[in-house]
Design a protein around this motif. Structure first.
Motif, PDB file in Angstrom:
ATOM      1  N   ALA A 136      33.615  44.873  36.648  1.00  0.00           N
ATOM      2  CA  ALA A 136      33.370  45.051  38.086  1.00  0.00           C
ATOM      3  C   ALA A 136      33.222  43.698  38.786  1.00  0.00           C
ATOM      4  N   VAL A 137      32.174  42.959  38.458  1.00  0.00           N
ATOM      5  CA  VAL A 137      31.869  41.716  39.184  1.00  0.00           C
ATOM      6  C   VAL A 137      32.979  40.682  39.045  1.00  0.00           C
ATOM      7  N   CYS A 138      33.394  40.385  37.810  1.00  0.00           N
ATOM      8  CA  CYS A 138      34.439  39.372  37.600  1.00  0.00           C
ATOM      9  C   CYS A 138      35.756  39.805  38.238  1.00  0.00           C
ATOM     10  N   ILE A 140      36.165  41.860  40.822  1.00  0.00           N
ATOM     11  CA  ILE A 140      36.031  41.784  42.287  1.00  0.00           C
ATOM     12  C   ILE A 140      36.204  40.349  42.770  1.00  0.00           C
ATOM     13  N   ILE A 141      35.540  39.410  42.094  1.00  0.00           N
ATOM     14  CA  ILE A 141      35.641  37.991  42.466  1.00  0.00           C
ATOM     15  C   ILE A 141      37.084  37.509  42.339  1.00  0.00           C
ATOM     16  N   ALA A 142      37.711  37.823  41.199  1.00  0.00           N
ATOM     17  CA  ALA A 142      39.092  37.398  40.965  1.00  0.00           C
ATOM     18  C   ALA A 142      40.031  37.977  42.022  1.00  0.00           C
ATOM     19  N   SER A 143      39.793  39.230  42.402  1.00  0.00           N
ATOM     20  CA  SER A 143      40.657  39.909  43.367  1.00  0.00           C
ATOM     21  C   SER A 143      40.467  39.380  44.781  1.00  0.00           C
ATOM     22  N   ILE A 144      39.218  39.241  45.205  1.00  0.00           N
ATOM     23  CA  ILE A 144      38.915  38.818  46.579  1.00  0.00           C
ATOM     24  C   ILE A 144      39.493  37.437  46.885  1.00  0.00           C
ATOM     25  N   TYR A 145      39.301  36.494  45.975  1.00  0.00           N
ATOM     26  CA  TYR A 145      39.692  35.108  46.240  1.00  0.00           C
ATOM     27  C   TYR A 145      41.140  34.795  45.872  1.00  0.00           C
ATOM     28  N   ILE A 157      39.260  48.767  40.063  1.00  0.00           N
ATOM     29  CA  ILE A 157      38.015  48.473  39.346  1.00  0.00           C
ATOM     30  C   ILE A 157      37.557  49.696  38.565  1.00  0.00           C
ATOM     31  N   PHE A 158      37.581  50.846  39.225  1.00  0.00           N
ATOM     32  CA  PHE A 158      37.173  52.085  38.567  1.00  0.00           C
ATOM     33  C   PHE A 158      38.106  52.406  37.396  1.00  0.00           C
TER      34      PHE A 158
END
Length: 302
Positions: A136-138, A140-145, A157-158
């Protein structure tokens, strides 16, 4: 040679065997991917089923995944602050390398050889909290930036979380245990046989992934990532070890768990979001070497 040192020498020998087989072209690094899939989808879940199905749940065990998850969140926040001066894509790539840990492929074989089931149940709970960080966290970070729009697909993510066989095995077997149910004996027997292959396969895969070449331009950001992970991880681990009045295995899990290498999952993330895969792989390899040495020292002297 005492038992601990002999176990580490044996583990190192299998890792070096994998590296040697790659160098003489008997095996390829791509074979490591096949072995890893076999580990994550067959042998690791088999260990989890065997260990979680019979373990007794106490407060120290339930606290382990909470600490693992909260620590990962804090590390992600710290990394975002430390790398705020980098370009958007660079910030995303560097930050996703900080909060996660390689438990299944790296820690499990060594923990199993030294502490057996009593150690595996604690590190299994540690990996449960870590799985939320990895998937989830990693992600999300990889995707957003990775894009200028800062978009993230929560559907992806799910999907990644629900397609993680080890993670689902953790949740299902833990639920069965808490509900007082039991797993059929034939399944326990079969998974018991399969789980014995986890240690040699995992160590062999680590050897296939090892690489000792990198660009000098990587040094600055590599140093920052390593400093963040090991200074904070080791510091928090020492505090928990000395201040939390719980059983010794809980303390050792925290002390060792927080200095484990970066999760291998960030490598496919780097491919998916077009980050510098060579840099990600190089840092990952370096943390394997550092963590192996630190883990050896901690277990031998603590």
């Amino acid at each position: 040679m005492n038992t601990i040192n002999s176990q580490f020498v044996m583990s190192l020998s299998i890792i070096l065997l994998g590296y040697f087989l790659k160098k003489v072209n008997i095996l390829k690094e791509s074979d490591g991917e096949v072995i890893s899939r076999l580990i994550f989808n067959v042998t690791l879940p088999s260990i989890v089923i065997n260990v979680f199905s019979t373990m007794t749940i106490d407060k120290s065990l339930l606290l382990v995944p909470v600490i693992s998850f909260v620590f990962g969140l804090i590390m992600a926040a710290v990394a975002l602050i430390v790398f705020k001066g980098e370009s958007r894509r660079e910030k995303g790539m560097l930050t996703m390398l900080v909060p996660s840990f390689n438990v299944g492929l790296f820690a499990y074989p060594i923990v199993e050889s030294i502490w057996g089931r009593s150690g595996l149940k604690y590190f299994g709970m540690f990996d449960m909290g870590n799985s939320f960080i990895v998937f989830a966290v990693c992600y999300i970070i990889a995707s957003i930036y990775s894009s200028s729009k800062g978009e993230v697909s929560y559907k992806n993510i799910f999907a990644k979380t629900m397609h993680s066989i080890p993670f689902l095995t953790y949740i299902i077997t833990l639920a069965i245990n808490l509900l007082g149910l039991s797993i059929p004996k034939p399944i326990i027997q079969i998974t018991g046989i399969l789980s014995k292959a986890n240690m040699p396969l995992a160590l062999l895969a680590l050897g296939l992934y090892l690489s000792f070449s990198f660009k000098k331009t990587y040094l600055k950001n590599m140093a920052k990532i390593i400093a963040l992970r090991y200074i904070i991880g080791f510091g928090v681990g020492i505090l928990i070890y000395n201040l939390v009045p719980l059983d010794p295995m809980f303390k050792k899990t925290m002390l060792i768990g927080l200095i484990l290498p970066i999760s291998f999952t960030v490598i496919p993330y780097s491919v998916e979001f077009d980050y510098d895969t060579r840099f990600v792989g190089t840092v990952n390899n370096l943390t394997i070497i550092i963590s192996f040495i630190l883990m050896w020292a901690i277990i031998a002297f603590v």
